[in-house]
Scaffold this active site. Structure first.
Site, PDB file in Angstrom:
ATOM      1  N   THR A 124       0.810  -1.212   0.000  1.00 20.86           N
ATOM      2  CA  THR A 124       0.000   0.000   0.000  1.00 20.86           C
ATOM      3  C   THR A 124       0.849   1.269   0.000  1.00 20.86           C
ATOM      4  OG1 THR A 124      -1.480   1.286   1.438  1.00 20.86           O
ATOM      5  CG2 THR A 124      -0.132  -0.337   2.534  1.00 20.86           C
ATOM      6  N   ASP A 125       0.284   2.344  -0.543  1.00 17.27           N
ATOM      7  CA  ASP A 125       0.970   3.653  -0.492  1.00 17.27           C
ATOM      8  C   ASP A 125       1.025   4.214   0.926  1.00 17.27           C
ATOM      9  OD1 ASP A 125      -1.691   4.441  -0.152  1.00 17.27           O
ATOM     10  OD2 ASP A 125      -1.670   5.955  -1.724  1.00 17.27           O
ATOM     11  N   GLU A 126       0.243   3.619   1.838  1.00 12.17           N
ATOM     12  CA  GLU A 126       0.242   4.136   3.216  1.00 12.17           C
ATOM     13  C   GLU A 126       1.590   3.956   3.899  1.00 12.17           C
ATOM     14  OE1 GLU A 126      -4.401   3.428   4.430  1.00 12.17           O
ATOM     15  OE2 GLU A 126      -2.879   3.697   5.926  1.00 12.17           O
ATOM     16  N   TYR A 149      -1.745  -0.528  11.131  1.00 14.44           N
ATOM     17  CA  TYR A 149      -1.934  -1.175   9.822  1.00 14.44           C
ATOM     18  C   TYR A 149      -0.756  -0.891   8.895  1.00 14.44           C
ATOM     19  CZ  TYR A 149      -3.311  -1.578   4.941  1.00 14.44           C
ATOM     20  OH  TYR A 149      -3.305  -1.869   3.591  1.00 14.44           O
ATOM     21  N   LYS A 153       2.241  -3.320   7.360  1.00 12.41           N
ATOM     22  CA  LYS A 153       2.474  -3.514   5.918  1.00 12.41           C
ATOM     23  C   LYS A 153       3.928  -3.160   5.573  1.00 12.41           C
ATOM     24  CE  LYS A 153      -0.114  -4.645   3.140  1.00 12.41           C
ATOM     25  NZ  LYS A 153      -0.602  -5.975   2.680  1.00 12.41           N
TER      26      LYS A 153
HETATM   27  P1  NAD Z   1     -10.005  -7.199   2.581  1.00 11.95           P
HETATM   28  O1  NAD Z   1      -9.977  -6.886   4.037  1.00 11.95           O
HETATM   29  O2  NAD Z   1     -11.223  -6.903   1.791  1.00 11.95           O
HETATM   30  O3  NAD Z   1      -9.685  -8.754   2.369  1.00 11.95           O
HETATM   31  C1  NAD Z   1      -8.682  -9.430   3.078  1.00 11.95           C
HETATM   32  C2  NAD Z   1      -8.849 -10.933   2.808  1.00 11.95           C
HETATM   33  O4  NAD Z   1      -7.793 -11.621   3.507  1.00 11.95           O
HETATM   34  C3  NAD Z   1     -10.173 -11.510   3.333  1.00 11.95           C
HETATM   35  O5  NAD Z   1     -10.731 -12.368   2.362  1.00 11.95           O
HETATM   36  C4  NAD Z   1      -9.762 -12.277   4.571  1.00 11.95           C
HETATM   37  O6  NAD Z   1     -10.617 -13.382   4.860  1.00 11.95           O
HETATM   38  C5  NAD Z   1      -8.358 -12.719   4.204  1.00 11.95           C
HETATM   39  N1  NAD Z   1      -7.529 -12.982   5.395  1.00 11.95           N
HETATM   40  C6  NAD Z   1      -7.357 -12.151   6.470  1.00 11.95           C
HETATM   41  N2  NAD Z   1      -6.556 -12.763   7.369  1.00 11.95           N
HETATM   42  C7  NAD Z   1      -6.206 -13.968   6.847  1.00 11.95           C
HETATM   43  C8  NAD Z   1      -5.392 -15.034   7.307  1.00 11.95           C
HETATM   44  N3  NAD Z   1      -4.789 -14.996   8.503  1.00 11.95           N
HETATM   45  N4  NAD Z   1      -5.237 -16.124   6.511  1.00 11.95           N
HETATM   46  C9  NAD Z   1      -5.864 -16.186   5.301  1.00 11.95           C
HETATM   47  N5  NAD Z   1      -6.662 -15.201   4.819  1.00 11.95           N
HETATM   48  C10 NAD Z   1      -6.829 -14.112   5.581  1.00 11.95           C
HETATM   49  O7  NAD Z   1      -8.720  -6.473   1.988  1.00 11.95           O
HETATM   50  P2  NAD Z   1      -8.535  -5.720   0.593  1.00 11.95           P
HETATM   51  O8  NAD Z   1      -9.006  -4.330   0.730  1.00 11.95           O
HETATM   52  O9  NAD Z   1      -9.039  -6.577  -0.491  1.00 11.95           O
HETATM   53  O10 NAD Z   1      -6.928  -5.659   0.525  1.00 11.95           O
HETATM   54  C11 NAD Z   1      -6.186  -6.743  -0.033  1.00 11.95           C
HETATM   55  C12 NAD Z   1      -4.718  -6.409   0.041  1.00 11.95           C
HETATM   56  O11 NAD Z   1      -4.456  -5.210  -0.685  1.00 11.95           O
HETATM   57  C13 NAD Z   1      -4.191  -6.165   1.459  1.00 11.95           C
HETATM   58  O12 NAD Z   1      -2.910  -6.736   1.558  1.00 11.95           O
HETATM   59  C14 NAD Z   1      -4.136  -4.653   1.570  1.00 11.95           C
HETATM   60  O13 NAD Z   1      -3.119  -4.259   2.475  1.00 11.95           O
HETATM   61  C15 NAD Z   1      -3.776  -4.280   0.154  1.00 11.95           C
HETATM   62  N6  NAD Z   1      -4.221  -2.940  -0.291  1.00 11.95           N
HETATM   63  C16 NAD Z   1      -5.518  -2.546  -0.111  1.00 11.95           C
HETATM   64  C17 NAD Z   1      -5.936  -1.306  -0.591  1.00 11.95           C
HETATM   65  C18 NAD Z   1      -7.359  -0.828  -0.439  1.00 11.95           C
HETATM   66  O14 NAD Z   1      -7.643   0.320  -0.764  1.00 11.95           O
HETATM   67  N7  NAD Z   1      -8.295  -1.658   0.018  1.00 11.95           N
HETATM   68  C19 NAD Z   1      -5.011  -0.462  -1.237  1.00 11.95           C
HETATM   69  C20 NAD Z   1      -3.686  -0.892  -1.375  1.00 11.95           C
HETATM   70  C21 NAD Z   1      -3.306  -2.142  -0.910  1.00 11.95           C
HETATM   71  O1  DAU Z   2      -4.037   4.078   0.617  1.00 11.24           O
HETATM   72  C1  DAU Z   2      -4.295   2.699   0.531  1.00 11.24           C
HETATM   73  C2  DAU Z   2      -5.074   2.263   1.745  1.00 11.24           C
HETATM   74  O2  DAU Z   2      -6.373   2.805   1.605  1.00 11.24           O
HETATM   75  C3  DAU Z   2      -5.136   0.754   1.938  1.00 11.24           C
HETATM   76  O3  DAU Z   2      -3.856   0.260   2.190  1.00 11.24           O
HETATM   77  C4  DAU Z   2      -6.059   0.376   3.093  1.00 11.24           C
HETATM   78  O4  DAU Z   2      -6.209  -1.029   3.146  1.00 11.24           O
HETATM   79  C5  DAU Z   2      -7.409   1.013   2.865  1.00 11.24           C
HETATM   80  O5  DAU Z   2      -8.232   0.773   3.992  1.00 11.24           O
HETATM   81  C6  DAU Z   2      -7.277   2.514   2.635  1.00 11.24           C
HETATM   82  O6  DAU Z   2      -6.890   3.210   3.845  1.00 11.24           O
HETATM   83  P1  DAU Z   2      -7.555   4.627   4.242  1.00 11.24           P
HETATM   84  O7  DAU Z   2      -7.431   4.795   5.705  1.00 11.24           O
HETATM   85  O8  DAU Z   2      -7.064   5.710   3.364  1.00 11.24           O
HETATM   86  O9  DAU Z   2      -9.064   4.291   3.786  1.00 11.24           O
HETATM   87  P2  DAU Z   2     -10.478   4.514   4.490  1.00 11.24           P
HETATM   88  O10 DAU Z   2     -11.490   4.134   3.479  1.00 11.24           O
HETATM   89  O11 DAU Z   2     -10.571   3.906   5.843  1.00 11.24           O
HETATM   90  O12 DAU Z   2     -10.515   6.099   4.671  1.00 11.24           O
HETATM   91  C7  DAU Z   2     -10.351   6.969   3.561  1.00 11.24           C
HETATM   92  C8  DAU Z   2     -10.388   8.384   4.111  1.00 11.24           C
HETATM   93  O13 DAU Z   2     -11.719   8.649   4.597  1.00 11.24           O
HETATM   94  C9  DAU Z   2      -9.471   8.609   5.297  1.00 11.24           C
HETATM   95  O14 DAU Z   2      -8.939   9.930   5.225  1.00 11.24           O
HETATM   96  C10 DAU Z   2     -10.377   8.481   6.500  1.00 11.24           C
HETATM   97  C11 DAU Z   2     -11.718   9.000   5.981  1.00 11.24           C
HETATM   98  N1  DAU Z   2     -12.920   8.414   6.603  1.00 11.24           N
HETATM   99  C12 DAU Z   2     -13.029   7.061   6.608  1.00 11.24           C
HETATM  100  C13 DAU Z   2     -14.129   6.436   7.174  1.00 11.24           C
HETATM  101  C14 DAU Z   2     -14.246   4.927   7.206  1.00 11.24           C
HETATM  102  C15 DAU Z   2     -13.931   9.212   7.116  1.00 11.24           C
HETATM  103  O15 DAU Z   2     -13.828  10.459   7.089  1.00 11.24           O
HETATM  104  N2  DAU Z   2     -15.015   8.590   7.668  1.00 11.24           N
HETATM  105  C16 DAU Z   2     -15.161   7.254   7.758  1.00 11.24           C
HETATM  106  O16 DAU Z   2     -16.178   6.767   8.307  1.00 11.24           O
END
Ligand code: NAD
Ligand code: DAU
Length: 335
Positions: A124-126, A149, A153
């Site tokens: 992630t970019d985080e 988190y 990562k």
């Molecule tokens: P998500 O939370 O929707 O899904 C996570 C999946 O992992 C689920 O299916 C869960 O059951 C499985 N899981 C969790 N713990 C496990 C374990 N111990 N063993 C096996 N499976 C397990 O997550 P997502 O948003 O789809 O993110 C997927 C990946 O992409 C993550 O690594 C996250 O860090 C990365 N990522 C997410 C975002 C975003 O915006 N959502 C952005 C950049 C990177």
């Molecule tokens: O940047 C990539 C990341 O983006 C991924 O690695 C993470 O898995 C994913 O959860 C996401 O992280 P963020 O913290 O940026 O996403 P989130 O959707 O939780 O929040 C986006 C922005 O919105 C953040 O500035 C917090 C704000 N927010 C979020 C929620 C859930 C609110 O203001 N209200 C809310 O209820």
């Protein structure tokens, strides 16, 4: 080629499995523990494919993972499985360290033992932390994670890269910006705001709502990852961004308009502790090396996402029952 996908029942993992299911030259084994975020309904369209297999297993279990590698002998691992929500990492960080760090270690060890030909670690970019205008992170930007988190990562990224340096395991790390699209668990900003707006519920905005995120449609992200499975260079890190930066308040206003709601639902609540103000990254390296570019503009992706949530209210009510209610009360109750 046989791919072992971890976390394939989650939001991005399931989009990736659906994408590769359309490829006659790829077999997929999906390993997922089915935590609160894992949902096999996301994979209904591929479940009966002879080139797809699901294994319920926990990536932190050496025995489970060794069994999968011995039986399946994958050519490549695409590692999505993680605890992925920042707010949950503030409430309960232990699962993040266990799954994101120790789970990644377990997989790296198995891939090393079995001499797996490719290991794509999805990150992630985080990990770059908050960036002031006008900076954007390239892959050499310093790591400065803010939340449990993003720290977990960053730890797993460095561990994965150490397996390349030390053991010559062909590891690649991807770092993507904020994904959105169908099947995203309604704890993240966009699906939470859409589902609350559709139900006429308050839209909780953290702090002043001026935090900036870069939005990437999930299918664009998955195509980027697949291009790196095929063309990426081992030992390298690749950013994957949507080139669409918006303050949260702007995203919420667009969701209000798309759902036919009113601004009155917007509710300013106590800010997230350690809240990163702005993420920004460049994907030039990925574009130059693989020819990848985003295909879905934010307006189009958001309209498609709102439509999906409108049409899948059963999916939403199933995932919002049970554990979600406890989490929601805990996270938003005292804000
Ligand atoms: P998500 O939370 O929707 O899904 C996570 C999946 O992992 C689920 O299916 C869960 O059951 C499985 N899981 C969790 N713990 C496990 C374990 N111990 N063993 C096996 N499976 C397990 O997550 P997502 O948003 O789809 O993110 C997927 C990946 O992409 C993550 O690594 C996250 O860090 C990365 N990522 C997410 C975002 C975003 O915006 N959502 C952005 C950049 C990177
Ligand atoms: O940047 C990539 C990341 O983006 C991924 O690695 C993470 O898995 C994913 O959860 C996401 O992280 P963020 O913290 O940026 O996403 P989130 O959707 O939780 O929040 C986006 C922005 O919105 C953040 O500035 C917090 C704000 N927010 C979020 C929620 C859930 C609110 O203001 N209200 C809310 O209820």
């Amino acid at each position: 080629m046989k791919l072992l996908v971890t976390g394939g029942a989650g939001f991005i993992g399931s989009a990736f499995v659906r994408l590769v299911a359309g490829r006659a030259d790829l077999d997929v084994v999906n390993v997922d523990a089915l935590t609160y975020a894992g949902n096999l309904e996301n994979l209904a369209s591929v479940a009966s494919s002879p080139r797809y297999r699901f294994v319920k297993a926990d990536i932190t279990s050496f025995d489970d993972i060794e069994k999968v590698f011995s039986e399946e002998k994958p050519d490549a691992v695409v590692h999505f499985a993680a605890e992925s929500h920042v707010d949950r990492s503030i409430l309960m960080p232990d699962a993040f360290v266990r799954t994101n760090v120790f789970g990644t270690f377990t997989l790296l060890e198995a891939a090393k033992r079995h001499k797996t030909a490719r290991f794509v670690h999805v990150s992630t970019d985080e990990v770059y932390g908050s960036l002031d205008e006008p900076h954007e992170a390239d892959e050499n930007y310093p790591l400065k994670p803010s939340s449990p988190y993003s720290a977990s990562k960053a730890g797993s990224d460095l561990l994965a890269l150490s397996y390349y340096t030390t053991f010559k395991l062909p590891v690649l790390v991807t770092r993507a910006s904020n994904n959105y699209g169908p099947c995203q668990f309604p704890e993240k900003l966009i699906p939470l705001m859409i589902s609350n707006a559709l139900e006429g519920k308050p839209l909780p905005i953290y702090g002043d709502g001026m935090q900036v995120r870069d939005w990437l449609f999930v299918d664009d992200h998955c195509r980027g990852i697949l291009s790196l499975v095929e063309k990426g260079r081992p030992g390298e890190v690749y950013n994957i961004g949507g080139s669409r930066s918006l303050p949260n308040i702007e995203v919420v206003k667009r969701i209000i308009a798309a759902t036919g709601q009113t601004d009155k639902l917007m509710t300013y609540v106590t800010d997230r502790p350690g809240h990163d103000r702005r993420y920004a990254l460049t994907s030039e390296k990925l574009e130059k090396e693989t020819g990848w570019k985003t295909l879905v503009p934010f307006e189009e992706g958001l309209a498609e996402t709102v439509k999906w949530y409108r049409e899948n209210t059963d999916w939403v009510s199933r995932v919002k029952s049970g554990e979600y209610k406890t989490y929601y009360t805990r996270n938003y109750g005292d804000r």
